[in-house]
Write a protein that holds these residues in place. Structure first.
Motif, PDB file in Angstrom:
ATOM      1  N   PHE A  83     -55.158 -48.484  22.777  1.00  0.00           N
ATOM      2  CA  PHE A  83     -54.852 -50.306  22.132  1.00  0.00           C
ATOM      3  C   PHE A  83     -53.310 -49.319  21.931  1.00  0.00           C
ATOM      4  CE2 PHE A  83     -53.210 -52.934  18.905  1.00  0.00           C
ATOM      5  CZ  PHE A  83     -53.081 -53.930  20.259  1.00  0.00           C
ATOM      6  N   VAL A  84     -53.656 -48.417  20.461  1.00  0.00           N
ATOM      7  CA  VAL A  84     -52.501 -47.768  19.769  1.00  0.00           C
ATOM      8  C   VAL A  84     -51.740 -46.547  20.074  1.00  0.00           C
ATOM      9  CG1 VAL A  84     -52.646 -46.255  17.560  1.00  0.00           C
ATOM     10  CG2 VAL A  84     -54.146 -47.871  17.407  1.00  0.00           C
ATOM     11  N   GLY A  96     -50.297 -40.469  22.875  1.00  0.00           N
ATOM     12  CA  GLY A  96     -51.826 -40.243  22.417  1.00  0.00           C
ATOM     13  C   GLY A  96     -51.275 -41.260  20.857  1.00  0.00           C
ATOM     14  N   PRO A  97     -52.977 -40.733  20.549  1.00  0.00           N
ATOM     15  CA  PRO A  97     -52.643 -42.125  19.676  1.00  0.00           C
ATOM     16  C   PRO A  97     -52.285 -41.534  18.320  1.00  0.00           C
ATOM     17  CG  PRO A  97     -55.245 -41.251  20.026  1.00  0.00           C
ATOM     18  CD  PRO A  97     -54.671 -40.977  20.997  1.00  0.00           C
ATOM     19  N   THR A  98     -52.616 -42.541  17.188  1.00  0.00           N
ATOM     20  CA  THR A  98     -52.609 -41.833  15.263  1.00  0.00           C
ATOM     21  C   THR A  98     -53.490 -42.477  14.774  1.00  0.00           C
ATOM     22  OG1 THR A  98     -50.721 -40.881  13.741  1.00  0.00           O
ATOM     23  CG2 THR A  98     -49.908 -43.970  15.091  1.00  0.00           C
ATOM     24  N   ASN A  99     -53.841 -42.473  13.244  1.00  0.00           N
ATOM     25  CA  ASN A  99     -54.721 -43.089  12.656  1.00  0.00           C
ATOM     26  C   ASN A  99     -53.722 -44.916  12.531  1.00  0.00           C
ATOM     27  OD1 ASN A  99     -52.363 -42.241  10.984  1.00  0.00           O
ATOM     28  ND2 ASN A  99     -54.034 -41.077   9.679  1.00  0.00           N
ATOM     29  N   VAL A 100     -52.760 -44.757  11.695  1.00  0.00           N
ATOM     30  CA  VAL A 100     -52.086 -46.144  11.928  1.00  0.00           C
ATOM     31  C   VAL A 100     -50.703 -46.105  12.044  1.00  0.00           C
ATOM     32  CG1 VAL A 100     -52.768 -45.231   9.406  1.00  0.00           C
ATOM     33  CG2 VAL A 100     -52.112 -47.472   9.835  1.00  0.00           C
ATOM     34  N   LEU A 101     -50.702 -47.577  12.406  1.00  0.00           N
ATOM     35  CA  LEU A 101     -49.351 -47.989  12.582  1.00  0.00           C
ATOM     36  C   LEU A 101     -48.957 -48.869  11.584  1.00  0.00           C
ATOM     37  CD1 LEU A 101     -48.722 -46.927  16.675  1.00  0.00           C
ATOM     38  CD2 LEU A 101     -47.881 -46.259  14.800  1.00  0.00           C
ATOM     39  N   SER A 102     -47.339 -48.540  11.546  1.00  0.00           N
ATOM     40  CA  SER A 102     -47.210 -50.412  11.210  1.00  0.00           C
ATOM     41  C   SER A 102     -45.731 -50.481  11.605  1.00  0.00           C
ATOM     42  CB  SER A 102     -46.564 -49.889   9.625  1.00  0.00           C
ATOM     43  OG  SER A 102     -48.296 -49.266   8.674  1.00  0.00           O
ATOM     44  N   PHE A 103     -45.361 -52.083  11.372  1.00  0.00           N
ATOM     45  CA  PHE A 103     -44.775 -52.686  11.725  1.00  0.00           C
ATOM     46  C   PHE A 103     -44.643 -53.785  10.750  1.00  0.00           C
ATOM     47  CE2 PHE A 103     -47.546 -51.302  15.128  1.00  0.00           C
ATOM     48  CZ  PHE A 103     -46.029 -50.892  16.126  1.00  0.00           C
ATOM     49  N   ALA A 104     -43.704 -53.177  10.262  1.00  0.00           N
ATOM     50  CA  ALA A 104     -42.868 -53.867   8.890  1.00  0.00           C
ATOM     51  C   ALA A 104     -42.224 -55.268   9.645  1.00  0.00           C
ATOM     52  CB  ALA A 104     -41.916 -53.393   7.437  1.00  0.00           C
ATOM     53  N   ALA A 105     -42.486 -56.357   8.949  1.00  0.00           N
ATOM     54  CA  ALA A 105     -41.096 -57.778   9.574  1.00  0.00           C
ATOM     55  C   ALA A 105     -40.402 -56.765   8.671  1.00  0.00           C
ATOM     56  CB  ALA A 105     -41.734 -58.499   9.619  1.00  0.00           C
TER      57      ALA A 105
END
Length: 202
Positions: A83-84, A96-105
């Motif tokens: 998913f990531v 490939g995946p990374t540990n964390v993604l942030s999608f800021a409004a």
């Protein structure tokens, strides 16, 4: 790529809330998260709220306008690597995946610290954005670094929430400020300074 049915939990209504409130929802679309720790949703909610409160205090101490009195919302997605990886490829052109993604409004700290907050109708919450964590990457990093998966989860949640509030680590000075706040927040939960481990976050 298949996406499992998500389970969503909201922060309990009977929690004592500060004047500025962060309502956190947790979406679990990788069931193994709950098998690993049935309390993972509550851990994520408490950690996110701790990070939010600390960031607000940091804004106040720096004499910046802040979100005092606002009701804010954030979502944490506990996902699998596929998913990531799909999000990472689609939105960051990274394989490939990374540990964390942030999608800021809200993308800029100037917006979040009060200079450019939208004029919302009474009662409408300010949506901060989403934090998505990859379980497989998290577990591999925790094993490699000799740290617990729960403490690493706490770190990634804190890191992601600070990104939603406009913090970043592109410039050295910004990275130092963000890492210092992360370390202080995690210390209140008994988590050692994670930056000795040298793990990269998004």
């Amino acid at each position: 790529m298949s996406i499992q049915t998500a389970r969503k939990i909201m922060a309990p209504d009977n929690l004592t809330k500060p004047q500025t409130v962060l309502d956190v929802s947790v979406v679990v679309n990788e069931p193994q998260w709950l098998i690993d720790d049935p309390a993972i949703e509550e851990i994520c909610i408490a950690t996110a709220q701790r990070a939010f409160e600390a960031a607000q205090k940091a804004f106040e101490q720096a004499r910046r306008p802040n979100m005092s009195g606002s009701v804010c919302e954030a979502c944490i997605v506990l996902a699998d690597d596929d998913f990531v990886a799909d999000l990472n490829n689609r939105y960051r052109d990274q394989q490939g995946p990374t540990n964390v993604l942030s999608f800021a409004a809200l993308d800029e700290l100037d917006e979040v610290d009060g200079a450019g907050l939208p004029d919302l109708p009474d009662g409408m919450p300010l949506v901060l954005g989403d934090v998505i964590i990859a379980r497989g990457v998290l577990h591999r990093e925790a094993k490699d670094q000799g740290i617990s998966t729960i403490n690493h989860t706490r770190h990634l949640v804190v890191h992601g929430i600070l990104h939603l509030l406009g913090y970043d680590h592109i410039e050295d000075s910004d990275a130092t400020r963000m890492e210092s706040l992360e370390t202080d927040i995690l210390a209140t939960m008994g988590v050692d300074n994670p930056h000795y481990n040298g793990l990269d976050k998004e």
